[in-house]
Design an enzyme around this catalytic site. Structure first.
Site, PDB file in Angstrom:
ATOM      1  N   CYS A 338      50.359 -55.214  42.823  1.00 35.34           N
ATOM      2  CA  CYS A 338      48.916 -55.388  42.634  1.00 35.34           C
ATOM      3  C   CYS A 338      48.114 -54.313  43.363  1.00 35.34           C
ATOM      4  CB  CYS A 338      48.486 -56.773  43.065  1.00 35.34           C
ATOM      5  SG  CYS A 338      48.720 -57.034  44.813  1.00 35.34           S
ATOM      6  N   ASP A 339      48.768 -53.218  43.727  1.00 35.26           N
ATOM      7  CA  ASP A 339      48.066 -52.099  44.354  1.00 35.26           C
ATOM      8  C   ASP A 339      47.644 -51.122  43.265  1.00 35.26           C
ATOM      9  OD1 ASP A 339      47.487 -49.661  45.760  1.00 35.26           O
ATOM     10  OD2 ASP A 339      48.409 -50.605  47.501  1.00 35.26           O
TER      11      ASP A 339
END
Ligand SMILES: Cc1ncc(COP(=O)(O)O)c(C=O)c1O
Length: 390
Positions: A338-339
């Site tokens: 989720c970066d």
């Protein structure tokens, strides 16, 4: 990939690439998995060795520290460039002799220096005064080579700035080595990783040769020139064969350095990259809007799970899918975390089959170097890259 390997009894000899691909297709992997063909690495070692001639190879263990790779290379007589105590212990445990291991990191923990010295390692890199004091205290009398910083903008993965001292500082460091009771043994440099063509070494070799001559003129009887790594892997750009490349580099070295007693090379990528492929999976294909030009293809592997060298899109991997006979279209390729930095290729999208969809297998070529050890331990709960050596 140019190594070939013997097939199973009764079957024709197949290339290493075919063998890796076959193995991946016949296997079921729960997570992204790097499959490495260790016999291909031995083949690459001999290809590089034939080109490097009298230069002694110290494999840069950081490129891929799988035990079996180290064991097989040690059995072939290869030396090792270690960056840490753990890498030294690994090499020793896999049969390497201490005299074939150099401690090439210029930033060492004092207790690791002491460990290495007691284990019989006698060759150390340095590029700063404090490091020399550490060596004098914990490895008295050791041989030291000074790493010189070089301009190396032509490499795809440059290693400039952080390591090495400026050429004009080398003589004072060599003097300090001597004054501290250590042995001023030689010079090292790194041309930059993935230096695609031998001609790109020209300027760097000229810079280091000038420093070498100055050191000789100042009375230092240097014995070792460590030409580092930089030997490229074939990421589909059609690099020259490893032995030809290495021979050309050596020709340029010998032309610039007069009768260097010992030459050492530290290939990492060039030895192991082509001998590995990653088995990955497509997790999602989507478009951000109906008018979007590009599809976004999300894989189960990304920057934090092995593909760190896609940073700045520096290393461009190649992909194999079961739909390679289909029409292709441009995609942004991204990892699963989720970066938002976990986007592999966006500035230069990749061409992938238009029918690609979630659940499809994707094989990533030439991934044997700088992947498994770059993968995080559990970012977002994803496990580190699995490795299988065949
Ligand atoms: C000291 C040293 N030697 C050799 C290498 C290996 O370089 P390459 O993988 O480009 O051959 C590296 C890579 O970081 C290094 O730091």
């Amino acid at each position: 990939m140019n190594a070939t390997v013997t097939g199973f009894v009764g079957l024709p000899v197949i290339s290493s690439a075919e063998r890796l691909e076959q193995f991946i297709r016949m296997s079921d992997f729960d997570h992204p998995t790097l499959v490495v063909d260790s016999s291909a690495i031995v083949g690459q070692y001999h290809a590089l060795k034939s080109g490097l001639g009298r230069a002694k190879i110290h494999y840069a263990v950081k490129a891929n520290p799988e035990r079996e790779i180290v064991r097989k290379l040690a059995a072939e007589g290869c030396g090792f460039d270690a960056a840490s105590r753990a890498e030294i212990e690994l090499c020793l445990s896999q049969g390497a002799a201490p005299e074939d291991i150099s401690f090439g990191n210029t930033i060492k923990r004092p207790r690791d220096i002491a460990f290495a010295y007691q284990a019989g390692i006698a060759l150390f890199a340095a590029d700063a005064e404090e490091e020399l004091h550490k060596l004098a205290e914990h490895a008295p009398g050791a041989k030291v080579y000074i790493r010189v910083v070089v301009e190396n903008t032509e490499a795809d993965w440059p290693l400039s700035r952080k390591f090495g001292c400026a050429p004009e500082k080398v003589l004072s460091l060599l003097g300090m080595v001597r004054d501290l009771g250590l042995v001023p043994h030689g010079l090292s440099f790194h041309v930059g990783s993935q230096t695609r063509e031998p001609v790109m070494w020209t300027g760097v070799l000229d810079q280091v040769a000038a420093v070498w001559r100055d050191a000789q003129a100042a009375g230092f009887d240097l014995q070792l020139l460590n030409i580092g790594g930089g030997f490229p892997a074939d990421y589909g750009q059609g690099e020259v064969p490893h032995s030809t490349y290495a021979a050309e580099v050596m020709r340029m070295v010998e032309a610039r350095f007069d009768n260097v007693p010992v030459i050492m090379a530290e290939p990492g990528r060039g030895l192991v990259a082509e001998a590995g492929m990653i088995a990955a999976e497509v997790l999602l294909v989507s478009k951000k809007s109906d008018t979007d030009t590009y599809r976004w293809v999300y894989l189960d592997i990304g920057k934090f799970s092995g593909l760190a060298e896609t940073m700045d899109e520096a290393i461009r991997y190649q992909f194999i899918t079961d739909r390679d006979h289909e029409m292709t279209g441009p995609c942004v390729l991204a990892g699963p975390s989720c970066d938002s930095a976990d986007v592999l290729y966006e500035k230069r999208p990749v061409q992938l089959p238009v029918g690609l969809c979630a659940g499809d297998r994707l094989i990533i070529r030439a991934c044997g170097a700088y992947t498994s050890t770059y993968s995080s331990v559990g970012f977002n709960g994803f496990p580190p890259l699995d490795v299988v050596v065949i």
